[in-house]
Design a protein around this motif. Structure first.
Motif, PDB file in Angstrom:
ATOM      1  N   GLU A  51      -9.148   7.202   0.728  1.00 17.82           N
ATOM      2  CA  GLU A  51      -8.524   5.922   1.030  1.00 17.82           C
ATOM      3  C   GLU A  51      -7.907   5.321  -0.016  1.00 17.82           C
ATOM      4  O   GLU A  51      -8.386   5.561  -1.291  1.00 17.82           O
ATOM      5  CB  GLU A  51      -9.309   5.339   1.737  1.00 17.82           C
ATOM      6  N   GLU A  52      -7.033   4.645   0.039  1.00 19.50           N
ATOM      7  CA  GLU A  52      -6.472   3.888  -1.055  1.00 19.50           C
ATOM      8  C   GLU A  52      -6.299   2.300  -0.352  1.00 19.50           C
ATOM      9  O   GLU A  52      -6.095   1.775   0.616  1.00 19.50           O
ATOM     10  CB  GLU A  52      -5.158   4.383  -1.452  1.00 19.50           C
ATOM     11  N   ASP A  53      -6.796   1.449  -1.410  1.00 23.21           N
ATOM     12  CA  ASP A  53      -6.620  -0.150  -0.973  1.00 23.21           C
ATOM     13  C   ASP A  53      -5.236  -0.427  -0.572  1.00 23.21           C
ATOM     14  O   ASP A  53      -4.124   0.350  -0.918  1.00 23.21           O
ATOM     15  CB  ASP A  53      -6.846  -1.011  -2.032  1.00 23.21           C
ATOM     16  N   PHE A  54      -4.776  -1.282   0.162  1.00 22.03           N
ATOM     17  CA  PHE A  54      -3.700  -1.691   1.097  1.00 22.03           C
ATOM     18  C   PHE A  54      -2.977  -0.780   2.055  1.00 22.03           C
ATOM     19  O   PHE A  54      -2.277  -1.463   2.648  1.00 22.03           O
ATOM     20  CB  PHE A  54      -2.765  -2.188  -0.296  1.00 22.03           C
ATOM     21  N   VAL A  55      -3.412   0.435   1.696  1.00 22.70           N
ATOM     22  CA  VAL A  55      -2.938   1.171   3.082  1.00 22.70           C
ATOM     23  C   VAL A  55      -3.594   0.853   4.182  1.00 22.70           C
ATOM     24  O   VAL A  55      -3.069   0.774   5.437  1.00 22.70           O
ATOM     25  CB  VAL A  55      -3.016   2.719   2.899  1.00 22.70           C
ATOM     26  N   SER A  56      -4.976   0.724   4.088  1.00 24.25           N
ATOM     27  CA  SER A  56      -5.654   0.204   5.079  1.00 24.25           C
ATOM     28  C   SER A  56      -5.719  -1.348   5.212  1.00 24.25           C
ATOM     29  O   SER A  56      -6.223  -1.898   6.127  1.00 24.25           O
ATOM     30  CB  SER A  56      -7.172   0.486   4.880  1.00 24.25           C
ATOM     31  N   GLY A  57      -5.086  -2.051   4.445  1.00 28.30           N
ATOM     32  CA  GLY A  57      -5.006  -3.460   4.359  1.00 28.30           C
ATOM     33  C   GLY A  57      -6.274  -4.200   3.599  1.00 28.30           C
ATOM     34  O   GLY A  57      -6.177  -5.606   3.619  1.00 28.30           O
ATOM     35  N   TYR A  58      -7.178  -3.333   3.397  1.00 25.01           N
ATOM     36  CA  TYR A  58      -8.382  -3.900   2.639  1.00 25.01           C
ATOM     37  C   TYR A  58      -8.312  -3.812   1.050  1.00 25.01           C
ATOM     38  O   TYR A  58      -7.657  -2.815   0.643  1.00 25.01           O
ATOM     39  CB  TYR A  58      -9.472  -3.250   3.106  1.00 25.01           C
ATOM     40  N   SER A  59      -9.081  -4.493   0.452  1.00 23.94           N
ATOM     41  CA  SER A  59      -9.428  -4.041  -0.990  1.00 23.94           C
ATOM     42  C   SER A  59     -10.720  -3.373  -0.882  1.00 23.94           C
ATOM     43  O   SER A  59     -11.607  -3.936  -0.007  1.00 23.94           O
ATOM     44  CB  SER A  59      -9.532  -5.302  -1.944  1.00 23.94           C
ATOM     45  N   ALA A  61     -11.707  -0.354   0.078  1.00 21.29           N
ATOM     46  CA  ALA A  61     -11.508   0.099   1.559  1.00 21.29           C
ATOM     47  C   ALA A  61     -12.573   0.740   1.814  1.00 21.29           C
ATOM     48  O   ALA A  61     -12.999   1.208   3.132  1.00 21.29           O
ATOM     49  CB  ALA A  61     -10.296   0.865   1.676  1.00 21.29           C
ATOM     50  N   LYS A 109      -3.257   4.499   9.504  1.00 18.70           N
ATOM     51  CA  LYS A 109      -2.770   3.546  10.604  1.00 18.70           C
ATOM     52  C   LYS A 109      -1.460   2.795  10.086  1.00 18.70           C
ATOM     53  O   LYS A 109      -1.140   1.777   9.842  1.00 18.70           O
ATOM     54  CB  LYS A 109      -3.752   2.229  10.775  1.00 18.70           C
ATOM     55  N   ASN A 112       0.595   0.104  11.448  1.00 18.53           N
ATOM     56  CA  ASN A 112       0.182  -1.188  11.299  1.00 18.53           C
ATOM     57  C   ASN A 112       0.845  -1.822   9.980  1.00 18.53           C
ATOM     58  O   ASN A 112       0.450  -3.022   9.593  1.00 18.53           O
ATOM     59  CB  ASN A 112      -1.515  -1.255  11.212  1.00 18.53           C
ATOM     60  N   ILE A 113       1.333  -0.978   9.421  1.00 17.37           N
ATOM     61  CA  ILE A 113       1.623  -1.657   7.838  1.00 17.37           C
ATOM     62  C   ILE A 113       3.140  -1.915   8.083  1.00 17.37           C
ATOM     63  O   ILE A 113       4.006  -1.085   8.109  1.00 17.37           O
ATOM     64  CB  ILE A 113       1.721  -0.667   6.638  1.00 17.37           C
TER      65      ILE A 113
END
Ligand SMILES: [Zn+2]
Ligand SMILES: [Zn+2]
Lengths: 369, 736
Positions: A51-59, A61, A109, A112-113
């Motif tokens: 996973e990468e940060d920001f793709v999931s909307g989190y830092s 992640a 997701k 969602n972006i």
């Protein structure tokens, strides 16, 4: 290598998936994979998420990984890369002798972006490479330089799209499979010439979960294990001013690693099917060149339709290919089945602006080398 | 995890690090390359000897580069090598050597270069603001949380459970800052007293300014090798004997915050591998993670597997944690004294064990004969523990190495007072999202709209869970089908009185906000949620206080956690609501499903770095500068502060080579039709990649040309004078 893929789960691919939270999407894929592997979540030693940060909307992640895999308070960490990087890491982890059963997970997701191009632009070097224009500019330069050096033309690139999208028509997991012709591709709207809109995989939602085990465990419990015979990964150069955009150096080095480990001497003959990243159509050709594919029969390449048909699942891309490869080796690929497929190569690419790639060699039977 | 002891032994054979600075002039990649060069030199190797590289950096949100690991490939020495980035938030720095250990212990590689980096300063106005994005976007971010709030909440619970005073905890800060006076990388080493800590400004009670480690820019690298190679070196090898890493549930409000079981379990894993049965007696040196002073104690309880907490309190109060004590703790100076560039801090602790256990620690060398040490990190949502146990084969004689006498000036890393003092670039990415809440969370949020707190019940383990979940994370993902309205009353489990907002700015007019974890009546034990408390005298709030939700008027409620304004104390004689009532879960409807468009509210100010400063300074004069590497005799374009082939640091000033800005030839170009957001441009533009004779590399920029279709490979172009710093200002025009 002594590692087997015991079970696979793929919840996707969907252009949008509003009825399921990311947690519910992943839990669904996990349940499939565990049932396929013949295990319960509680038997796992841990998980590798990709996973990468920001793709999931989190830092950071990785915080949100354990619950939906049922591995809370187990040995869990997160890798940045393609799904296959996660497989490579989990394989090393098992080979330390300290872990027996791990799960690898990635999801998208994408729907969602709301500002995907902004996010990609944000991944370019802030000092040297944020040009304020479409972050796909690097794909334009790549495709142009690749054609200049390899002798392929725009028509060849368009044929990749035609072939993959047509394959996707036969794949229930592929929302973007359709019948299209080369002219449709070449005359589509230009994004970063010569790359047109139709040469770029469209974003999609989905989750992939794969259970990996030490071979002895796998042979005991898994319904139909597939064997991991070689892994390799490499990232080329991050400095795009000093990268050769006509080739995928990352894939070349990664495949050398994986082939050596798996004892692949002549890939064109030894390998029954190639799954490669086609996030941009020219990349499929570039990756095949790097893998030593002879270019004779496209039927042996991305039989699931690749990302062009299944969609761009971000980190889960290599996972979607891997799931199809496992089904292929089990003889369960339905109308896509390549008769007698026994050895398959799966390649994954991180996407722009990288040349980070991973390659795995899978066998339907355990090989002792 | 199996109980086998380790097969392939893995040794630490070299370490390197930059100074830790509040703001470094160097770019992320430049800092990284400097640590790598030092680690290689310390190990007596060159980059060509290295088989593979793994990199740890916590979130992308500080450096301000999405896919930061990809950007750091060159700086990490990973060009054309197997390379992976891993992370577990604040636990990353100790996960890094564990991931490196996997590379070597698996037998796949002979050695592994382990690199960590964090450049937190680009995130403005304050890096702490980035932490809002670690919280659940739907149920927690709307409350305006940042990391300091949950630390304070945890510290409050820790003090309550173990009976610590603030003064006792402050001793840790005093110890670390003092120890750090002897560390060459230290950012905030100083001699302070317990009173100084007590008198420092209260940010979010019980946390005061001097209880906290700073935000930092820094990098650290180590080299790992297999046993065979380690024994061929002159230096005493230090081995990784045991590793452990455990990640707990993301539902942090449902966790015992006083005792970190996940750290204890990770330590138990490492002990099993290392054959340790009595950690308090068998471990000589402790480097627990200390981003806040209480955290060191919180973690030490877990490292000693002592839930009673008595042993650690005795050791603290008796002075045993001093360097000449029986249980030296944070002899490096830790995060509190050396600084806290998150991932690099953890690896700095591993480097400290390596120095201590091989007798290279110089003035920091502990008094006792030490041959086994433990380092630990922690992070995410108070959720992950990472642990490494290291040992030398026997007690090591003290010996002088190039690390024994290093001073601050011997370490790379240039402190800056203000980023605006050097060439810099501003960027605010427009990152917006719209979350699919799915079945369970939609039901939960719809509850808020109706003035209800909703949970779901697992028939297998019997837990009533909030927020409502569609499956049970502790019961093999068993489906959860029973949803309930719960009473809107509960009990305060822990709290903080906060004076700071999510972006680290002070709340206006000296205002104070109370955050509390509230265990909701009718939900399972420890099933809490975080919210605000109001209508209360702050002096009277205490753990165990009974509270009730105060709702917005029905017409203003939208299906958001802010529909509950806050919780207030239950009045005397006021009775709590009834028992849980089973309800029909909500059908999915788009209103609530898409009710939370989220925006990541972060902005960045990047230094142009050592190389970028030189490059853009010259380009402002219409000149083009490249950098020469003497080792490989190559001239690199654009300018660079290190050679990615040789992994040696270069000086873009001294090693500068000027290039004729009119001698460029296009080797790649593309006509682009969209802007950075994907909107169609009025007029297509051209991106060109341009090569210059006698150089390795190219320059990327915009080609200013009337007819975009005339741009082609082979075209001669000249570089124009840059109007400002940044890639958008690199503009070519066709040569005359
Ligand atoms: Zn349950
Ligand atoms: Zn060089």
């Amino acid at each position: 290598m002594n590692i087997a893929i015991m079970g696979v789960g793929f919840c996707g691919s969907f252009p949008a998936s509003g009825g399921l939270s990311y947690r519910e999407l992943i839990a669904r894929a996990a349940a499939m994979a565990y049932a396929d592997a013949g295990i319960e979540a509680e038997q796992l030693d841990g998980a590798v998420s990709v996973e990468e940060d920001f793709v999931s909307g989190y830092s950071i992640a990785d915080e949100y990984v354990p619950d939906q895999l049922g591995v809370q308070r187990k040995s869990v960490y997160t890798i940045c890369g393609d799904f296959l990087h996660g497989v490579c890491s989990a394989a090393m982890q098992i080979n330390t002798g300290q872990f027996k059963l791990l799960v690898v997970e990635a999801y998208s997701k994408a729907s969602n972006i709301l500002t995907k191009d902004e996010l990609l632009h944000f991944s370019y070097d802030p000092i040297w490479n944020r040009l304020g224009v479409t972050p796909n500019y690097l794909a334009g330069i790549e495709m142009q330089q690749f054609m200049e050096c390899s002798g392929y033309g725009p028509q060849d690139v368009a044929e990749v799209v035609v072939k993959n999208k047509t394959c996707g028509v036969g794949n229930a997991f592929a929302p973007y499979g359709n019948n299209i012709n080369a002219q449709d591709v070449l005359l589509a709207r230009q994004v970063a010439a010569p790359v047109t809109e139709q040469m770029i995989a469209r974003p999609a939602d989905g989750a992939v979960v794969v259970v990996l085990g030490a071979t002895d465990v796998a042979l005991e419990t898994a319904r139909n294990p597939v064997f991991l015979s070689g892994t390799g990964w490499c990232s080329g150069n991050s400095v795009i001013e000093r990268r050769d955009h006509a080739v995928s150096e990352g894939t070349i080095i990664a495949s050398q690693m994986a082939y050596k480990e798996a004892g692949v001497k002549s890939p064109a003959e030894d390998i029954d099917a190639f799954y490669v990243s086609d996030l941009f159509a020219h990349r499929q050709l570039m990756h095949l060149d790097a893998l030593g594919f002879a270019g004779d029969s496209l039927a042996r390449v991305n039989p699931d339709g690749g990302s062009l048909a299944v969609g761009d699942l971000f980190e889960a891309n290599g996972g979607a290919r891997l799931v199809d490869a496992v089904n292929m080796l089990r003889g369960e690929a339905g109308s896509r089945q390549i008769e007698g497929a026994r050895r398959v190569v799966v390649q994954g690419w991180r996407g722009l602006p990288t040349d980070s790639c991973a390659v795995v060699v899978l066998d339907s039977e355990r090989r002792t080398s | 995890m199996t109980s086998k002891t380790m097969g392939n032994r893995v040794a630490v054979i070299g370490a390197g690090m930059t100074r830790f600075n509040r703001r470094a002039k160097e770019s992320s990649g430049e800092l990284t390359s400097m640590a790598v060069e030092m680690a290689l030199e310390d190990a007596g190797l060159t980059i060509d000897d290295i088989d593979c590289v793994c990199l740890g950096t916590a979130p992308d949100a500080f450096d301000g580069i999405h896919m930061n690991g990809e950007n750091l490939i060159a700086g990490a020495g990973a060009r054309n090598k197997p390379y992976m980035r891993h992370y577990v938030g604040g636990g990353t720095g100790i996960m890094s050597p564990i991931h490196g250990w996997m590379h070597v212990a698996s037998g796949k590689f002979k050695n592994c270069l382990v690199v960590t980096e964090e450049k937190m300063s680009p995130c403005v106005p304050h890096p702490a603001g980035a932490f809002i994005t670690i919280f659940d976007h739907t149920t927690e971010q709307p409350l305006g949380l940042t990391l300091i709030h949950i630390f304070s909440i945890e510290m409050c619970r820790f003090m309550h459970t173990y009976g610590y005073t603030e003064e006792e905890i402050a001793r840790v800060s005093v110890l670390c800052k003092k120890n750090a006076l002897d560390h060459p990388a230290a950012q905030i080493a100083e001699e302070i007293s317990v009173e100084d800590v007590m008198n420092s400004p209260v940010l979010s009670w019980p946390v005061k300014r001097l209880d906290i480690s700073p935000t930092s820019d820094g990098a650290c690298a180590i080299v790992l090798s297999n046993e065979h190679f380690a024994h061929s070196l002159k230096k005493a090898p230090v081995f990784i004997e045991g590793v452990g890493f455990r990640l707990d549930t993301a539902y942090w409000c449902t966790r015992d915050l006083a005792y970190p079981t996940y750290v204890a379990t990770a330590a138990a894993d490492a002990y099993r591998m290392a054959g340790i049965t009595k950690p308090a007696e068998q471990i000589d040196i402790f480097e627990p993670y200390d981003p806040f002073d209480y955290k060191a104690l919180h973690h030490m309880n877990a490292l000693l597997q002592d839930k009673s907490g008595r042993k650690i309190k005795d050791l603290l109060l008796s002075g045993a944690f001093e360097r000449d004590g029986s249980h030296p703790m944070c002899p490096s100076g830790g995060a509190l004294g050396v600084g806290n560039p998150i991932a690099a801090t953890g690896l700095m602790k591993i480097a400290e064990l390596y120095f201590q256990l091989s007798g290279q620690a110089g003035k920091r060398q502990v008094k006792k004969d030490a041959h086994r040490g433990i380092a630990q990190a922690w992070g995410d949502l108070m959720q992950v523990g990472t642990v490494v146990v290291m040992s030398s084969d026997g007690a090591m004689p003290t010996f002088q190495s190039n690390w024994s006498n290093k001073k601050a000036d011997d370490l790379p890393g240039t402190p800056l007072k203000d980023v605006k003092d050097v060439p810099h670039i501003a960027d605010s990415p427009d990152l917006r999202y719209s979350w699919d809440n799915g079945l369970a969370l939609t039901t939960y949020l719809d509850g808020f709209k109706e003035g209800k707190i909703r949970g779901s019940h697992c028939r297998n383990c019997g837990r009533m869970m909030i927020p409502a979940r569609a499956f049970c994370e502790v019961c093999n993902l068993k489906d959860v089908v029973d949803y309930y309205d719960l009473p809107d009353t509960g009990t305060v489990m822990t709290y903080t009185l906060s004076y700071v907002d999510w972006d680290s700015s002070k709340l206006p007019d000296g205002k104070m906000r109370i955050f509390a974890v509230i265990e909701i009546d009718g939900a399972g034990e420890d099933m809490g949620l975080i919210h605000w408390i109001d209508e209360v005298d702050p002096k009277k709030i205490k753990i165990g206080m009974r509270v009730k939700a105060v709702w917005k008027p029905e017409s203003e409620r939208v299906g958001n956690v802010l529909d509950c304004k806050y919780f207030r104390p239950l009045k005397d004689g006021e009775k709590a609501d009834d028992k849980p009532v089973r309800i029909k879960p909500v059908e999915l409807h788009t209103e609530t499903v898409k009710a939370f468009p989220g925006r990541i509210p972060l902005s960045y100010l990047y230094t142009a770095g050592i190389a970028g400063s030189k490059f853009y300074d010259e380009l402002a004069k219409g000149k083009l500068t490249a950098t020469h590497c003497a080792s490989c005799d190559s001239v690199f374009l654009p300018a660079t502060a290190f050679c990615e082939k040789c992994m040696v640091v270069l000086d873009p000033e001294k090693d500068a080579r000027s290039v004729d800005p009119k001698s460029g030839m296009v080797i790649g170009c593309t006509v682009v039709h969209e802007d950075r957001s994907g909107h169609t441009l009025d007029k297509p533009r051209v991106v060109a990649q341009v090569a210059y004779p006698g150089t390795v590399g190219t320059v990327l920029g915009m080609l200013d040309i009337d007819d975009a279709d005339e741009a082609e490979i082979g075209m001669m172009v000249e570089l124009t004078r840059a109007k400002a710093t940044g890639a958008e200002h690199v503009v070519f025009k066709p040569a005359q």
